[in-house]
Design an enzyme around this catalytic site. Sequence first.
Site, short mmCIF file in Angstrom:
data_model
loop_
_atom_site.label_atom_id
_atom_site.label_comp_id
_atom_site.label_asym_id
_atom_site.label_seq_id
_atom_site.Cartn_x
_atom_site.Cartn_y
_atom_site.Cartn_z
N LYS A 1 0.84 -1.21 0.00
CA LYS A 1 0.00 0.00 0.00
C LYS A 1 0.87 1.26 0.00
O LYS A 1 0.66 2.20 0.79
CB LYS A 1 -1.00 -0.03 1.17
CG LYS A 1 -2.33 0.66 0.82
CD LYS A 1 -3.42 0.36 1.82
CE LYS A 1 -4.63 1.28 1.69
NZ LYS A 1 -5.30 1.31 0.41
C1 LIG Z 1 -5.40 -1.89 -4.44
C2 LIG Z 1 -6.35 -2.20 -3.33
N1 LIG Z 1 -6.81 -3.47 -3.21
C3 LIG Z 1 -7.66 -3.82 -2.23
C4 LIG Z 1 -8.12 -2.89 -1.32
C5 LIG Z 1 -9.04 -3.33 -0.23
O1 LIG Z 1 -8.34 -3.39 0.99
P1 LIG Z 1 -9.09 -3.16 2.35
O2 LIG Z 1 -10.24 -4.09 2.37
O3 LIG Z 1 -8.09 -3.51 3.39
O4 LIG Z 1 -9.52 -1.75 2.40
C6 LIG Z 1 -7.67 -1.55 -1.40
C7 LIG Z 1 -8.07 -0.51 -0.44
O5 LIG Z 1 -9.16 -0.26 -0.10
C8 LIG Z 1 -6.76 -1.21 -2.43
O6 LIG Z 1 -6.31 0.04 -2.55
#
Ligand SMILES: Cc1ncc(COP(=O)(O)O)c(C=O)c1O
Length: 307
Positions: free
Chosen positions: A156
């Site tokens: 992230k």
């Molecule tokens: C690329 C990406 N994939 C998946 C998610 C989902 O992750 P989470 O459920 O931890 O928010 C996110 C963020 O929301 C993201 O930026």
Amino acid sequence: MDHGDWAYFEGQIVSIQEAKISVMTHAFNYGTAVFEGIRGYWNEDHENLYIFRLQEHIDRMLRNSNILMVRPKLSLTEIQDIIIELTAKNGFREDTYIRPVCYKSEHELGPRLHDVASDLVIYEIRLGDYVNISGLKVAVSSWRRLRDNAIPARCKATGAYVNSALAATEAKMEGFDEAVFLGEDGTVSEGSAENLFLVQNGVLITPPVTADILTGITRNTIIELARNELGLDVVERPVGRTELYVSDEMFFCGTGAQVAPVVEVDRRPIGTGKLGDVTITLQKLYFDVVQGKIEKYRHWCTPVYDR
Ligand SMILES: Cc1ncc(COP(=O)(O)O)c(C=O)c1O
């Protein structure tokens, strides 16, 4: 942006106008920051704001900050307490989005990670639905998901979101609601800011954590709810592109996207082309859980007021 009046910046809570970084900041120049997106849900009956899975988000951020060497000096509990204090000070009585960012804060030239100081900033905004949750039409992107050995999606990192922006922009400019990334190996990875699930003959299928995805906390929530509350089998395995077209149902999930049904991929209807039963059931359950309506899952909901 409809932001809160207060932010956490350089070790203290300050007015949002004071929370400003320099043009020379390393993270601004090189994308060297790790962030989180966390939601707070307002429960009108309880007159309280519940932050969803706060501990898991901070835990993920601290682990990821190790990859970019931006680990804050604060502990998980200290960061949680700061977020609760900040959210209470912002006084939100509506759904909220919380954005902590661990970033390379020094004014230094050169794209490196060691020897560059880092800091933590947190700001908050009011946020309703991030994507349409009543039926998305999506397209497989011509952009590939970045690889773990290039820029790890799991981390992230702010810089990695150029990849997401390219895919989301292409999809939207072509008239779709969202993009689906394939990885460099041609298998399905995730959306630009969401994980994805398919339903095939009553089984829930999602790409594995090695498919260059962010290991989503919503993804984990859906897996637990599907198994424990709906008694569904959930399989994490590589997914081929054309499986998208032949599945009974498909949905995106994420903190921002919540549970967002997909009704069309590459102009092909998924299943009946209408909202699927499994998706709708999971979506309702998810909203009940995040709003603190289900006692069994209240431990995932951190109350902001009357503590
Ligand atoms: C690329 C990406 N994939 C998946 C998610 C989902 O992750 P989470 O459920 O931890 O928010 C996110 C963020 O929301 C993201 O930026």
